[in-house]
Design an enzyme around this catalytic site. Structure first.
Site, PDB file in Angstrom:
ATOM      1  N   GLY A  58      -9.810   0.793   4.363  1.00 19.14           N
ATOM      2  CA  GLY A  58     -10.995   1.541   4.764  1.00 19.14           C
ATOM      3  C   GLY A  58     -10.850   3.040   4.532  1.00 19.14           C
ATOM      4  O   GLY A  58     -11.846   3.741   4.311  1.00 19.14           O
ATOM      5  N   GLU A  98      -5.924  -4.943   1.876  1.00 14.28           N
ATOM      6  CA  GLU A  98      -6.562  -5.927   2.767  1.00 14.28           C
ATOM      7  C   GLU A  98      -6.076  -7.354   2.521  1.00 14.28           C
ATOM      8  O   GLU A  98      -5.954  -8.149   3.453  1.00 14.28           O
ATOM      9  CB  GLU A  98      -8.087  -5.872   2.596  1.00 14.28           C
ATOM     10  CG  GLU A  98      -8.751  -4.677   3.266  1.00 14.28           C
ATOM     11  CD  GLU A  98      -8.792  -3.433   2.386  1.00 14.28           C
ATOM     12  OE1 GLU A  98      -8.059  -3.380   1.365  1.00 14.28           O
ATOM     13  OE2 GLU A  98      -9.551  -2.505   2.707  1.00 14.28           O
ATOM     14  N   ALA A 134      -8.708   0.696   8.189  1.00 13.61           N
ATOM     15  CA  ALA A 134      -9.375   0.345   9.428  1.00 13.61           C
ATOM     16  C   ALA A 134      -8.309   0.236  10.516  1.00 13.61           C
ATOM     17  O   ALA A 134      -7.135   0.061  10.223  1.00 13.61           O
ATOM     18  CB  ALA A 134     -10.102  -0.979   9.260  1.00 13.61           C
ATOM     19  N   GLU A 141     -11.616   3.568   1.007  1.00 11.13           N
ATOM     20  CA  GLU A 141     -13.053   3.317   0.838  1.00 11.13           C
ATOM     21  C   GLU A 141     -13.878   4.521   1.302  1.00 11.13           C
ATOM     22  O   GLU A 141     -14.885   4.877   0.679  1.00 11.13           O
ATOM     23  CB  GLU A 141     -13.451   2.047   1.592  1.00 11.13           C
ATOM     24  CG  GLU A 141     -12.858   0.792   0.933  1.00 11.13           C
ATOM     25  CD  GLU A 141     -13.077  -0.468   1.747  1.00 11.13           C
ATOM     26  OE1 GLU A 141     -12.595  -0.524   2.904  1.00 11.13           O
ATOM     27  OE2 GLU A 141     -13.741  -1.389   1.247  1.00 11.13           O
TER      28      GLU A 141
HETATM   29  C1  3H9 Z   1      -9.115  -2.361   6.270  1.00 12.80           C
HETATM   30  O1  3H9 Z   1      -9.014  -1.187   6.085  1.00 12.80           O
HETATM   31  C2  3H9 Z   1     -10.397  -3.108   6.177  1.00 12.80           C
HETATM   32  C3  3H9 Z   1     -11.474  -2.327   5.468  1.00 12.80           C
HETATM   33  O2  3H9 Z   1     -11.520  -2.637   4.102  1.00 12.80           O
HETATM   34  C4  3H9 Z   1     -12.846  -2.704   5.980  1.00 12.80           C
HETATM   35  C5  3H9 Z   1     -13.193  -2.222   7.299  1.00 12.80           C
HETATM   36  C6  3H9 Z   1     -14.577  -2.661   7.701  1.00 12.80           C
HETATM   37  N1  3H9 Z   1      -4.327  -0.003  12.208  1.00 12.80           N
HETATM   38  O3  3H9 Z   1       3.896   1.065   9.336  1.00 12.80           O
HETATM   39  P1  3H9 Z   1       4.335   2.138  10.246  1.00 12.80           P
HETATM   40  C7  3H9 Z   1       0.461   1.591  13.250  1.00 12.80           C
HETATM   41  S1  3H9 Z   1      -7.776  -3.287   6.683  1.00 12.80           S
HETATM   42  C8  3H9 Z   1      -3.684   0.070  13.374  1.00 12.80           C
HETATM   43  O4  3H9 Z   1       5.495   1.896  11.116  1.00 12.80           O
HETATM   44  P2  3H9 Z   1       4.970   3.779   7.968  1.00 12.80           P
HETATM   45  C9  3H9 Z   1       1.664   0.682  13.162  1.00 12.80           C
HETATM   46  O5  3H9 Z   1       1.443  -0.514  13.846  1.00 12.80           O
HETATM   47  C10 3H9 Z   1      -6.466  -2.096   6.877  1.00 12.80           C
HETATM   48  N2  3H9 Z   1      -2.406   0.503  13.504  1.00 12.80           N
HETATM   49  O6  3H9 Z   1       4.543   3.529   9.470  1.00 12.80           O
HETATM   50  C11 3H9 Z   1       2.739   1.519  13.803  1.00 12.80           C
HETATM   51  O7  3H9 Z   1       2.567   1.437  15.209  1.00 12.80           O
HETATM   52  P3  3H9 Z   1       3.841   1.505  16.182  1.00 12.80           P
HETATM   53  C12 3H9 Z   1      -5.959  -1.664   5.581  1.00 12.80           C
HETATM   54  C13 3H9 Z   1      -1.763   0.852  12.405  1.00 12.80           C
HETATM   55  O8  3H9 Z   1       5.038   5.243   7.809  1.00 12.80           O
HETATM   56  C14 3H9 Z   1       2.365   2.939  13.377  1.00 12.80           C
HETATM   57  O9  3H9 Z   1       0.982   2.879  13.009  1.00 12.80           O
HETATM   58  N3  3H9 Z   1      -4.838  -0.789   5.785  1.00 12.80           N
HETATM   59  C15 3H9 Z   1      -2.379   0.788  11.147  1.00 12.80           C
HETATM   60  O10 3H9 Z   1       6.143   2.948   7.630  1.00 12.80           O
HETATM   61  C16 3H9 Z   1       3.139   3.444  12.200  1.00 12.80           C
HETATM   62  O11 3H9 Z   1       3.068   2.486  11.147  1.00 12.80           O
HETATM   63  C17 3H9 Z   1      -3.583  -1.252   5.870  1.00 12.80           C
HETATM   64  O12 3H9 Z   1      -3.355  -2.429   5.796  1.00 12.80           O
HETATM   65  C18 3H9 Z   1      -3.714   0.351  11.071  1.00 12.80           C
HETATM   66  N4  3H9 Z   1      -4.380   0.277   9.909  1.00 12.80           N
HETATM   67  O13 3H9 Z   1       3.787   3.202   7.078  1.00 12.80           O
HETATM   68  C19 3H9 Z   1      -2.517  -0.212   6.037  1.00 12.80           C
HETATM   69  N5  3H9 Z   1      -1.485   1.193  10.213  1.00 12.80           N
HETATM   70  O14 3H9 Z   1       4.468   2.828  15.925  1.00 12.80           O
HETATM   71  C20 3H9 Z   1      -1.547  -0.668   7.060  1.00 12.80           C
HETATM   72  C21 3H9 Z   1      -0.369   1.517  10.870  1.00 12.80           C
HETATM   73  O15 3H9 Z   1       3.249   1.317  17.519  1.00 12.80           O
HETATM   74  N6  3H9 Z   1      -0.519   0.313   7.314  1.00 12.80           N
HETATM   75  N7  3H9 Z   1      -0.514   1.313  12.194  1.00 12.80           N
HETATM   76  O16 3H9 Z   1       4.696   0.342  15.754  1.00 12.80           O
HETATM   77  C22 3H9 Z   1       0.537   0.526   6.502  1.00 12.80           C
HETATM   78  O17 3H9 Z   1       0.649  -0.043   5.430  1.00 12.80           O
HETATM   79  C23 3H9 Z   1       1.591   1.461   6.977  1.00 12.80           C
HETATM   80  O18 3H9 Z   1       1.457   1.560   8.363  1.00 12.80           O
HETATM   81  C24 3H9 Z   1       1.527   2.892   6.404  1.00 12.80           C
HETATM   82  C25 3H9 Z   1       2.542   3.786   7.135  1.00 12.80           C
HETATM   83  C26 3H9 Z   1       1.865   2.815   4.912  1.00 12.80           C
HETATM   84  C27 3H9 Z   1       0.154   3.474   6.582  1.00 12.80           C
END
Ligand code: 3H9
Length: 692
Positions: A105, A128, A66, A108
């Site tokens: 998400g 999450e 998400a 999902e």
């Molecule tokens: C969810 O999904 C709830 C659902 O179950 C239900 C819904 C109803 N959103 O980490 P990075 C940004 S909860 C917004 O440096 P990497 C991040 O801030 C979510 N922004 O890269 C950064 O911005 P900036 C569950 C996001 O290659 C840029 O993207 N998902 C999101 O080291 C690059 O990120 C998670 O918790 C996001 N979801 O790692 C996954 N994700 O460049 C969270 C990233 O401005 N994300 N950004 O600083 C991660 O674990 C890592 O970002 C990922 C990439 C592994 C994807």
């Protein structure tokens, strides 16, 4: 190619519709992405030319979750139930093609699809829990139907992604396709689905993996018990267990409704707000306002460490773990041998626990050398000094080092308190000097304070940040001041803790309040662990503090079996009647009229002066942002992540309340409690640290 909207495109390869999502950087499930998915799938399904649909993402990853930045804002765009209806309810097979990270998400959505293919390097997961949430789009209901409730809870409670190979073994992924050729692999799978008329496999309908757990609440009780310690203070984890139990016990739609309700309730909690704040704070902390991302960095191929003590050894291990050769310099052979021996022992213990192979131990030790000769550091690109914490010693080392180290080498001090500019002043390369303040145990603790000196050059600072990332640290840039960010604020708490036990509390009262707040241990338990005799000596002791008196009685902490607490042979602490007596006598001798001190006062006295000091640090520009201070406290001192850090906590309590308490303390206890000008200003403007 037909654009569905700004982030979604629909194209055809023969009779296969390919819906491509492109929303950099991580294809997060924003309103636009949800719209594009819903409308794209609907359009493909309605088109008689399409017999199957492939859902694939452009850029570095499948949907990574998400859009966390959207949480808490008014809902916009397609809802997840709509999306689920469009994909899962499609009358043609929909195949998710996964690369990068299919998380939260995003995973999902992949589970809405009838089939999933992935490249071997892909990772899938439900992180999450790390945001104080549970999956909110069916993750807790569908994953157990694929892999069983126990394995599903392992995934959900750890939040750690698993690899595509594991996914394939579990049947979460239906086919692995060749690395780098995802699109063709997915098209081939679609072809097969069409040619072999594969059924529309809906995860919601699967029973086989959940049926055996039905009517067995003990499965979930066991998991609850096994996790209670790890999740002390956290709210989301028990909801996750409940949700997976619902998957087993309740009809699918009811389980979905209950999951959704729990997700929304958690989304509104301060804990989740704090954890989402930390998610962004951890990414912000790497950014330095006047040092752009493209600042050139210096190559670091060899590292020198001065001092083979606990710190020097721990620091060295970080670099060895990252495959960098390290030379340690000591002044005495015995100390060197001991230091090298400890490093080997640490690795061997890790190997014994099965977390490393014997070959790993060998290769790491092979990168390590030790010497008594400082000139052995002549070819190092980075030298970190971890010698005795005394300015004269540091200056002497840096002067000698400056003459030995090659031009362009970075000279860093691991000092916890001392003035980096003064240390740099004895060198001819102040621009290549900075602080790299590790936290003990340095091979374990994630925090690194990178201390920027007056003269530190930007490429040098950028290099320190880069190497910090390489060794797996979270680095915060801090300015030169006594104790930098972490220890400077800690000093406030320690001072109050000491005063509180004079005024009326006992060490175990103070510790209990801070432990219950969520800290791993209170200040007195921490002192006992570190040793009460740091900086104490038999020659100079004068019974002037409780700590001194304890040392004089050989109560020097855990290592002597007694300190502020008594310890049994397993190092379990017990409140000590002896210490109680010492405190009462000491207070009486000082003429202190002891009083009852409430838990609230203990908490406020310990934490508000820290927040106030944090405000001073900000107004002096010794930290770039309030959230950097929070990162320091979470990663260096075990501040509970669900409370977001001291500055976040200040905002949650209300800075007006913090200010009022500080003024009250100042009136009764003096200028040690003088409110920071920044705190005064923010309150006057009705703002918080978050508004800076
Ligand atoms: C969810 O999904 C709830 C659902 O179950 C239900 C819904 C109803 N959103 O980490 P990075 C940004 S909860 C917004 O440096 P990497 C991040 O801030 C979510 N922004 O890269 C950064 O911005 P900036 C569950 C996001 O290659 C840029 O993207 N998902 C999101 O080291 C690059 O990120 C998670 O918790 C996001 N979801 O790692 C996954 N994700 O460049 C969270 C990233 O401005 N994300 N950004 O600083 C991660 O674990 C890592 O970002 C990922 C990439 C592994 C994807």
């Amino acid at each position: 190619m037909a654009a569905i909207n700004s982030v979604a495109d629909l194209t055809f390869v023969g009779d296969v519709a390919v819906l491509t999502i492109g929303s950099p950087p991580v294809n997060a499930l924003s309103a636009a992405v949800r719209d594009g998915l819903r409308d794209g799938v609907r359009q493909a399904v309605a088109d008689p030319a399409a017999k199957a649909v492939v859902l694939i993402c452009a850029g570095r990853t499948f949907i990574a979750g998400a859009d966390i930045a959207e949480f808490g804002k008014p809902p916009k765009g397609a809802t997840l139930p709509e999306l689920q209806g469009a994909i899962e309810g499609a009358v043609k097979p929909v195949i998710a093609a996964i690369h990068g990270t299919a998380l939260g998400g995003g995973f999902e959505v992949a589970l809405f699809c009838h089939y999933r293919v992935a490249v071997p390097s892909a990772k899938l997961g439900l992180p999450e829990i790390k945001l104080g949430l549970i999956p909110g789009a069916g993750g807790t209901q569908r994953l157990p139907r694929l892999i069983g409730p126990e394995a599903a809870l392992e995934v959900i409670l750890s939040g750690t992604p698993f690899g595509a190979e594991q996914a394939a073994a579990w049947g979460v992924v239906d086919a692995l396709v060749e690395e780098g050729d995802l699109r063709n692999g997915a098209l081939a799978f679609a072809r097969k689905a069409i040619d072999e008329d594969l059924p529309l496999r809906r995860v919601r309908d699967l029973e086989e993996k959940i049926a055996p757990a039905r009517g067995k609440p003990e499965i979930f009780e066991t998991i609850r018990r096994a996790n209670a310690r790890k999740f002390r203070g956290f709210e989301a984890w028990e909801k996750a267990i409940d949700a997976v139990r619902d998957a087993v016990e309740k009809p699918f739609d009811e389980g979905m409704a209950r999951e959704r309700a729990a997700f929304l309730a958690l989304l509104a909690t301060t804990q989740s707000k704090a954890q989402r704040y930390v998610f962004f704070a951890e990414r912000q902390v790497w950014k330095i306002a006047d040092v752009p991302d493209d600042t050139p960095t210096l190559p670091i191929k060899k590292v020198g460490v001065i001092g083979a003590g606990t710190m020097g050894g721990g620091i060295s291990m970080n670099f060895l773990n990252a495959g960098l050769p390290v030379t340690i310099v000591e002044t005495q052979q015995a100390a060197l041998d001991r230091g090298l021996g400890v490093i080997r022992k640490n690795y061997e213990n890790t190997a014994k626990k099965g977390r490393m192979t014997a070959a790993d131990v060998g290769s790491r030790m092979g990168l390590l050398s030790g010497t008594l000769d400082l000139s052995a550091l002549a070819d190092c690109d980075l030298v970190i000094e971890a010698a005795f914490e005394e300015m004269a010693i540091k200056k002497e080392i840096f002067a000698r080092l400056d003459a030995i180290a090659k031009p362009g080498a970075i000279l860093a001090s691991n000092t916890s308190y001392l003035d980096i500019d003064e240390i740099a002043s004895v060198t001819k390369r102040a621009d290549h000097v900075l602080g790299m303040h590790f936290f003990s145990p340095a091979n374990v603790m994630r925090l690194l304070e990178v201390v920027r000196g007056e003269a530190t050059a930007k490429p040098v600072l950028a290099t320190a940040m880069q190497i910090a990332r390489k060794i797996g640290k979270v680095a915060a840039v801090v300015g030169v001041c006594h104790g930098f960010v972490g220890n400077r604020m800690l000093a406030q708490r320690q001072r109050e803790a000491q005063k509180l036990i004079l005024e009326g509390a006992m060490p175990w009262d103070v510790d209990r309040v801070l432990y219950d707040f969520g800290m791993p241990m209170g200040p007195f338990a921490m002192s006992d662990l570190a040793g009460l005799d740091i900086g104490w000596s038999k020659e100079n002791t004068s019974s002037s503090t409780i700590r001194e008196i304890l040392c004089e009685q050989d109560r020097r902490g855990q290592k002597t079996g007694a300190g502020f607490y008594d310890y049994d042979e397993n190092r379990n602490p017990r409140p000590s009647p002896i210490v109680e007596k010492i405190i009462l006598e000491f207070a009486a001798a000082k003429g202190v009229n002891r009083r009852t001190i409430s838990d609230d006062e203990i908490l406020e006295r310990c934490l508000y002066p820290m927040i106030n000091e944090g405000a001073k640090i900000l107004e002096e520009g010794k930290a770039q942002r309030a959230s950097d201070i929070d990162i320091v406290w979470i990663n260096g001192y075990g501040w509970p992540v669900y409370r977001g850090g001291p500055m976040f906590y200040g905002d949650i309590v209300g800075l007006d309340k913090v200010l009022a308490a500080m003024r009250g303390f100042q009136a009764t206890m003096g200028d040690g409690f003088k409110p920071a000008a920044l705190l005064e200003r923010l309150v006057a403007e009705g703002k918080g640290f978050k508004d800076l």
